[in-house]
Design a protein around this motif. Structure first.
Motif, PDB file in Angstrom:
ATOM      1  N   ALA A   1       0.835  -1.212   0.000  1.00 59.24           N
ATOM      2  CA  ALA A   1       0.000   0.000   0.000  1.00 59.24           C
ATOM      3  C   ALA A   1       0.866   1.257   0.000  1.00 59.24           C
ATOM      4  CB  ALA A   1      -0.929  -0.006   1.210  1.00 59.24           C
ATOM      5  N   ILE A   2       1.907   1.269   0.836  1.00 65.86           N
ATOM      6  CA  ILE A   2       2.816   2.411   0.904  1.00 65.86           C
ATOM      7  C   ILE A   2       3.477   2.636  -0.454  1.00 65.86           C
ATOM      8  CG2 ILE A   2       5.021   3.198   1.863  1.00 65.86           C
ATOM      9  CD1 ILE A   2       2.818   3.562   3.861  1.00 65.86           C
ATOM     10  N   ALA A   3       3.950   1.547  -1.065  1.00 57.89           N
ATOM     11  CA  ALA A   3       4.621   1.665  -2.364  1.00 57.89           C
ATOM     12  C   ALA A   3       3.673   2.187  -3.438  1.00 57.89           C
ATOM     13  CB  ALA A   3       5.201   0.309  -2.778  1.00 57.89           C
ATOM     14  N   LEU A   4       2.442   1.689  -3.443  1.00 60.02           N
ATOM     15  CA  LEU A   4       1.457   2.162  -4.412  1.00 60.02           C
ATOM     16  C   LEU A   4       1.172   3.651  -4.242  1.00 60.02           C
ATOM     17  CD1 LEU A   4      -1.064  -0.818  -4.449  1.00 60.02           C
ATOM     18  CD2 LEU A   4       0.075   0.136  -6.462  1.00 60.02           C
TER      19      LEU A   4
ATOM     20  N   GLY B   1       7.645  -3.661 -12.124  1.00 65.58           N
ATOM     21  CA  GLY B   1       7.780  -4.234 -10.791  1.00 65.58           C
ATOM     22  C   GLY B   1       9.230  -4.486 -10.432  1.00 65.58           C
ATOM     23  N   ALA B   2      10.008  -5.017 -11.388  1.00 65.12           N
ATOM     24  CA  ALA B   2      11.429  -5.273 -11.145  1.00 65.12           C
ATOM     25  C   ALA B   2      12.193  -3.975 -10.923  1.00 65.12           C
ATOM     26  CB  ALA B   2      12.012  -6.040 -12.326  1.00 65.12           C
ATOM     27  N   LYS B   3      11.841  -2.948 -11.671  1.00 63.19           N
ATOM     28  CA  LYS B   3      12.502  -1.643 -11.540  1.00 63.19           C
ATOM     29  C   LYS B   3      12.254  -1.044 -10.163  1.00 63.19           C
ATOM     30  CE  LYS B   3      12.696   2.897 -13.827  1.00 63.19           C
ATOM     31  NZ  LYS B   3      12.194   3.701 -14.975  1.00 63.19           N
ATOM     32  N   VAL B   4      11.017  -1.100  -9.705  1.00 58.23           N
ATOM     33  CA  VAL B   4      10.666  -0.544  -8.399  1.00 58.23           C
ATOM     34  C   VAL B   4      11.317  -1.350  -7.274  1.00 58.23           C
ATOM     35  CG1 VAL B   4       8.757  -0.015  -6.848  1.00 58.23           C
ATOM     36  CG2 VAL B   4       8.494   0.378  -9.286  1.00 58.23           C
TER      37      VAL B   4
ATOM     38  N   ALA C   1       3.540  -3.903  -5.910  1.00 53.88           N
ATOM     39  CA  ALA C   1       3.030  -2.553  -6.117  1.00 53.88           C
ATOM     40  C   ALA C   1       3.356  -2.063  -7.524  1.00 53.88           C
ATOM     41  CB  ALA C   1       3.619  -1.600  -5.077  1.00 53.88           C
ATOM     42  N   GLY C   2       4.559  -2.366  -7.992  1.00 54.83           N
ATOM     43  CA  GLY C   2       4.924  -1.956  -9.344  1.00 54.83           C
ATOM     44  C   GLY C   2       4.042  -2.602 -10.398  1.00 54.83           C
ATOM     45  N   VAL C   3       3.762  -3.886 -10.225  1.00 55.00           N
ATOM     46  CA  VAL C   3       2.879  -4.596 -11.164  1.00 55.00           C
ATOM     47  C   VAL C   3       1.486  -3.973 -11.153  1.00 55.00           C
ATOM     48  CG1 VAL C   3       1.714  -6.798 -11.603  1.00 55.00           C
ATOM     49  CG2 VAL C   3       4.156  -6.762 -11.060  1.00 55.00           C
ATOM     50  N   LEU C   4       0.929  -3.782  -9.972  1.00 54.72           N
ATOM     51  CA  LEU C   4      -0.415  -3.215  -9.851  1.00 54.72           C
ATOM     52  C   LEU C   4      -0.478  -1.795 -10.407  1.00 54.72           C
ATOM     53  CD1 LEU C   4      -1.181  -4.516  -6.264  1.00 54.72           C
ATOM     54  CD2 LEU C   4      -2.537  -5.094  -8.282  1.00 54.72           C
ATOM     55  N   ALA C   5       0.523  -0.978 -10.076  1.00 57.95           N
ATOM     56  CA  ALA C   5       0.531   0.416 -10.529  1.00 57.95           C
ATOM     57  C   ALA C   5       0.614   0.497 -12.046  1.00 57.95           C
ATOM     58  CB  ALA C   5       1.696   1.167  -9.884  1.00 57.95           C
ATOM     59  N   ASN C   6       1.438  -0.349 -12.640  1.00 55.38           N
ATOM     60  CA  ASN C   6       1.582  -0.337 -14.102  1.00 55.38           C
ATOM     61  C   ASN C   6       0.291  -0.752 -14.786  1.00 55.38           C
ATOM     62  OD1 ASN C   6       2.399  -2.078 -16.727  1.00 55.38           O
ATOM     63  ND2 ASN C   6       3.831  -0.368 -16.480  1.00 55.38           N
ATOM     64  N   LEU C   7      -0.341  -1.807 -14.291  1.00 51.85           N
ATOM     65  CA  LEU C   7      -1.614  -2.240 -14.873  1.00 51.85           C
ATOM     66  C   LEU C   7      -2.678  -1.162 -14.721  1.00 51.85           C
ATOM     67  CD1 LEU C   7      -1.697  -5.965 -13.657  1.00 51.85           C
ATOM     68  CD2 LEU C   7      -1.282  -5.168 -15.989  1.00 51.85           C
TER      69      LEU C   7
END
Length: 308
Positions: A36-39, A287-290, A255-261
């Motif tokens: 949640a924090i990352a998102l 996701g890997a980058k984040v 979070a990276g996966v969810l944010a990108n989608l």
């Protein structure tokens, strides 16, 4: 809104005091809390469902969420204490000892399910909140209730030592996987969920056969793989980085996966069929980058969007 559903707790991180004595410093944490924090820091519209205490640690957790722009309007407050997780670090890898009996987060029950606003398009579940009862039944009931309307992603984040009744946990997890659209597991998680000598591909295909659109498998330094129900496979390499520790790495990856989608307009039940190979490759790469930023610095400290 992406609604993260699961634990928030205090990680007691080992540190040396000024006099050279061993001590522990309280840091806000928890697998779903970290996601949640990352998102929030990535700029995604994010909400959180959990049980939070009104004690000093609960106040710390609440402030951490607000500081990272996470909507806490659906949080259930109580006067029960906050879960504590004492962390031991060895070669950058963390192991945990939990103090979780009768805590605010663990004590949620299915009769406390919140009514969700129409703005919620996806729900994310995971962590020890899917193990500990009665809150595990709270999250399972929420997933089952909402699965027909909203996209569901689950990361079981298996902690075998924390499981007291394996049969009950497996039955509950099977129920939740059956209504999930995306399941994310580590390679170790996958071997626990599907024991036996089958290959990674065969095990993930078996999960997809339950109705899951895609299974994402993280493999540490070997990157991540996504397998679709129709047999397609996507591989993404990990980003090379000097690792400080791995605390929160998988949570930040999620979070990276969810944010990108979400950024691509795909994190909705009605858009699920549009998540194909190119879209998943983009999501895994982000996701890997984040995650690479998080493992390059101490603790679960996800990056803000401007740091990318």
């Amino acid at each position: 809104m992406i609604l993260c559903c699961g634990e928030a707790l205090i990680d007691m991180i080992p540190s040396l005091s000024g006099e050279g004595h061993n001590s522990f410093v309280p840091h806000s944490g928890g697998a779903v809390f970290n996601t949640a924090i990352a998102l929030g820091r990535l700029g995604a519209k994010t909400g959180f469902v959990t049980g939070l205490s009104r004690d000093l640690f609960g106040v710390q957790l609440s402030q951490s969420l607000v500081d990272s722009k996470v909507d806490c309007s659906l949080v259930v407050k109580s006067d029960l204490p906050t879960t504590l997780a004492f962390v031991q670090l060895q070669d950058g890898h963390a192991t945990y000892t939990f103090y979780d009996e009768n805590t605010a987060g663990r004590s949620l029950t299915p009769d406390q399910l919140p009514e969700l606003p129409d703005t919620v398009s996806a729900l994310y579940f995971g962590g020890i909140s899917l193990i500990s009862e009665p809150c595990a039944d709270f999250y399972a009931a929420l997933a089952l209730r909402e699965a027909g309307l909203r996209l569901i992603m689950i990361d079981p984040n298996i902690r075998a030592a924390f499981i007291k009744d394996e049969a009950r946990y497996r039955a509950r997890l099977d129920q939740m996987i059956a209504v999930a659209d995306i399941v994310k597991v580590s390679d170790e998680d996958l071997d626990w969920i599907v024991p036996g000598s089958q290959s990674m591909t065969e095990k993930a295909t078996g999960i997809c056969s339950k109705g899951v659109h895609a299974v994402i498998i993280t493999k540490g330094g070997d990157g991540a793989t996504a397998l679709f129900a129709d047999g397609r496979q996507i591989d993404v390499a990990a980003q090379p980085v000097e690792i400080v520790d791995t605390v929160g790495a998988g949570d930040t990856f999620n979070a990276g996966v969810l944010a990108n989608l979400a950024d691509n307009g795909l994190l909705k039940k009605s858009e699920l069929s549009r998540i194909g190979a190119p879209e998943m490759h983009s999501a895994l790469s982000f996701g890997a980058k984040v995650a690479a930023v998080t493992v390059a610095r101490a603790g679960a400290n996800p990056p803000w969007s401007h740091e990318l």
